[in-house]
Design a protein around this motif. Structure first.
Motif, short mmCIF file in Angstrom:
data_model
loop_
_atom_site.label_atom_id
_atom_site.label_comp_id
_atom_site.label_asym_id
_atom_site.label_seq_id
_atom_site.Cartn_x
_atom_site.Cartn_y
_atom_site.Cartn_z
N SER A 6 -2.07 13.77 -8.56
CA SER A 6 -0.93 14.09 -7.72
C SER A 6 -1.19 15.37 -6.93
O SER A 6 -1.74 16.34 -7.47
CB SER A 6 0.32 14.26 -8.58
OG SER A 6 1.40 14.69 -7.81
N ASP B 71 0.91 4.02 -2.97
CA ASP B 71 0.73 5.44 -2.70
C ASP B 71 1.80 6.26 -3.39
O ASP B 71 1.51 7.27 -4.03
CB ASP B 71 0.73 5.68 -1.18
CG ASP B 71 0.36 7.11 -0.84
OD1 ASP B 71 -0.73 7.55 -1.25
OD2 ASP B 71 1.17 7.78 -0.17
N ARG C 31 -5.23 8.60 -9.54
CA ARG C 31 -5.34 9.56 -8.43
C ARG C 31 -4.47 10.76 -8.77
O ARG C 31 -3.27 10.62 -9.04
CB ARG C 31 -4.87 8.94 -7.10
CG ARG C 31 -5.14 9.87 -5.92
CD ARG C 31 -4.66 9.29 -4.62
NE ARG C 31 -3.21 9.41 -4.58
CZ ARG C 31 -2.43 8.74 -3.73
NH1 ARG C 31 -2.95 7.89 -2.88
NH2 ARG C 31 -1.14 8.90 -3.75
N GLU D 123 1.37 8.84 -6.64
CA GLU D 123 1.80 10.23 -6.51
C GLU D 123 2.73 10.62 -7.67
O GLU D 123 2.67 11.72 -8.18
CB GLU D 123 2.50 10.47 -5.17
CG GLU D 123 2.81 11.90 -4.86
CD GLU D 123 1.59 12.82 -4.82
OE1 GLU D 123 1.75 13.99 -5.22
OE2 GLU D 123 0.50 12.39 -4.42
N GLN E 261 -8.08 2.21 0.38
CA GLN E 261 -6.89 2.65 1.11
C GLN E 261 -6.09 3.71 0.35
O GLN E 261 -5.51 4.60 0.96
CB GLN E 261 -5.99 1.45 1.42
CG GLN E 261 -6.60 0.47 2.40
CD GLN E 261 -6.85 1.11 3.76
OE1 GLN E 261 -5.99 1.79 4.31
NE2 GLN E 261 -8.03 0.88 4.29
N SER E 262 -6.05 3.61 -0.97
CA SER E 262 -5.24 4.54 -1.76
C SER E 262 -6.01 5.81 -2.12
O SER E 262 -5.43 6.77 -2.61
CB SER E 262 -4.75 3.87 -3.04
OG SER E 262 -5.85 3.58 -3.89
N LYS E 263 -7.35 5.79 -1.92
CA LYS E 263 -8.21 6.92 -2.30
C LYS E 263 -8.08 7.23 -3.79
O LYS E 263 -8.15 8.38 -4.22
CB LYS E 263 -7.91 8.15 -1.46
CG LYS E 263 -8.22 7.95 0.01
CD LYS E 263 -7.88 9.18 0.82
CE LYS E 263 -8.22 9.04 2.28
NZ LYS E 263 -7.54 7.99 2.99
N ALA E 264 -7.90 6.17 -4.58
CA ALA E 264 -7.80 6.29 -6.03
C ALA E 264 -9.13 5.95 -6.67
O ALA E 264 -10.00 5.35 -6.05
CB ALA E 264 -6.71 5.36 -6.56
N LEU F 269 0.83 -1.21 0.00
CA LEU F 269 0.00 0.00 0.00
C LEU F 269 0.86 1.26 0.00
O LEU F 269 0.53 2.24 -0.66
CB LEU F 269 -0.95 -0.01 1.19
CG LEU F 269 -2.08 -1.05 1.12
CD1 LEU F 269 -2.81 -1.12 2.45
CD2 LEU F 269 -3.04 -0.73 0.00
N ALA F 270 1.96 1.24 0.73
CA ALA F 270 2.88 2.38 0.74
C ALA F 270 3.52 2.57 -0.63
O ALA F 270 3.65 3.71 -1.12
CB ALA F 270 3.95 2.18 1.80
#
Length: 101
Positions: free
Chosen positions: A90, A40, A88, A44, A71-74, A36-37
């Motif tokens: 940037s 993200d 998502r 970005e 979780q990624s809000k994408a 997940l990191a």
């Protein structure tokens, strides 16, 4: 939360994503905190990317996709078999200019 993508915007993003290779590969154990990191950071940097899943079970894959999107809000742009396209914008340097909704 941002406004959902319109169908013309999704179509535009699918066209941009057509030639992309998957950047993130989700293994048989599913998405971890480290994955997940990494997702993200990749969102970005690239804004639009493909994620490939190794799960054969459709229900498991659906749950993983929902978890990643949440979780990624994408935004989920497209799904073709084991591959999904996520977008998502940037926060620092937006690269993709979407057509008007």
């Amino acid at each position: 939360m941002t406004t959902p993508l319109s169908n013309p915007q999704k179509r535009y993003l699918r066209g941009l994503a057509h030639d992309l290779k998957p950047v993130i590969l989700v293994g048989a154990k599913g998405p971890s905190d480290a994955l997940l990191a990494e997702l993200d950071g990749a969102l970005e940097r690239h804004e639009l990317l493909k994620v490939k899943f190794a799960a054969d079970d459709r229900d498991t894959r659906d749950a993983w996709i929902a978890h990643l999107v949440e979780q990624s809000k994408a935004d989920l742009v497209a799904r073709i078999g084991n591959i999904v396209v996520l977008f998502r914008r940037s926060k620092d340097k937006p690269l993709i200019i979407l057509p008007k909704a």
